[in-house]
Enzyme design. Sequence first.
Site, PDB file in Angstrom:
ATOM      1  N   CYS A   9     110.141  -9.348  51.145  1.00  0.00           N
ATOM      2  CA  CYS A   9     109.279  -8.251  50.700  1.00  0.00           C
ATOM      3  C   CYS A   9     107.950  -8.265  51.443  1.00  0.00           C
ATOM      4  CB  CYS A   9     109.021  -8.351  49.206  1.00  0.00           C
ATOM      5  SG  CYS A   9     110.510  -8.225  48.211  1.00  0.00           S
TER       6      CYS A   9
ATOM      7  N   CYS B 187     110.619 -14.833  50.902  1.00  0.00           N
ATOM      8  CA  CYS B 187     110.807 -13.466  50.426  1.00  0.00           C
ATOM      9  C   CYS B 187     110.514 -12.427  51.504  1.00  0.00           C
ATOM     10  CB  CYS B 187     109.927 -13.197  49.218  1.00  0.00           C
ATOM     11  SG  CYS B 187     110.198 -11.547  48.548  1.00  0.00           S
TER      12      CYS B 187
END
Lengths: 149, 93
Positions: free
Chosen positions: A50, A48
């Site tokens: 993020c 991910c």
Amino acid sequence: MPYPELMVKPMRDELVMAGIEELRTPEQVDAFMAEKEGSALLVINSVCGCAAGQARPGVRAALEHSVRPDRLATVFAGQDVEAAARARQYFADVPPSSPSLALFKGGELAYFVPRHRIENRSAQEVAADLVAAFDRICAAPTPPAVGTA
Amino acid sequence: MGTFHQGKSALHGITVVVDTTGAEIFVGRCDDEDERSVILLDVDVHREGDGGRSKAEYVARAARVGVWKKHDRVVIPRGQVASVRPLGEVAPA
């Protein structure tokens, strides 16, 4: 479900090329963790972006510091599932999160950076956090094992 | 390397604290939010006073190492939301 290996290879390489040993099996994790002497950084890698997009360059930047852990390793959460699960057994009191960073001293967890302290931060901020931990933990002498003279 | 989550809110992928107007407070990874609700994944929930801990004490502890998830997904109606903030901005206990 793991992502295609072709997609995650650059994420693996980003750490491996910084001299971090990749642990892909539980046996490799156990072998790494069996060494108790000194300090060790274990990077829980993740797809991910993020947070992992800041974690990997943050770790790389921190390793440029003059004080650094004696040993370096990484497991890839969500990809090498069994290896990551085994790694988490070595800090079972900590809720699982990925990416995350675990710093051990004398075989004991000494510092942990969970995912939420990587999110929304720059790689430089992640590196600064780690460098401070390296200075505080890695530079200190390893405490004697319990029960030794 | 970019994320793989286009079309979501700015807090998508960020671990947040959602305080409610009631006794409950949630910590989880924000999937999305809009005018109707906040959607969290891998969620823990605490009720004021549970385990002898206030909401503030619970959040400060969560900020240190994170939370153990109790629910895969929780949808919190916007009308019950008092505040939403990243857990990473909370000072750890």
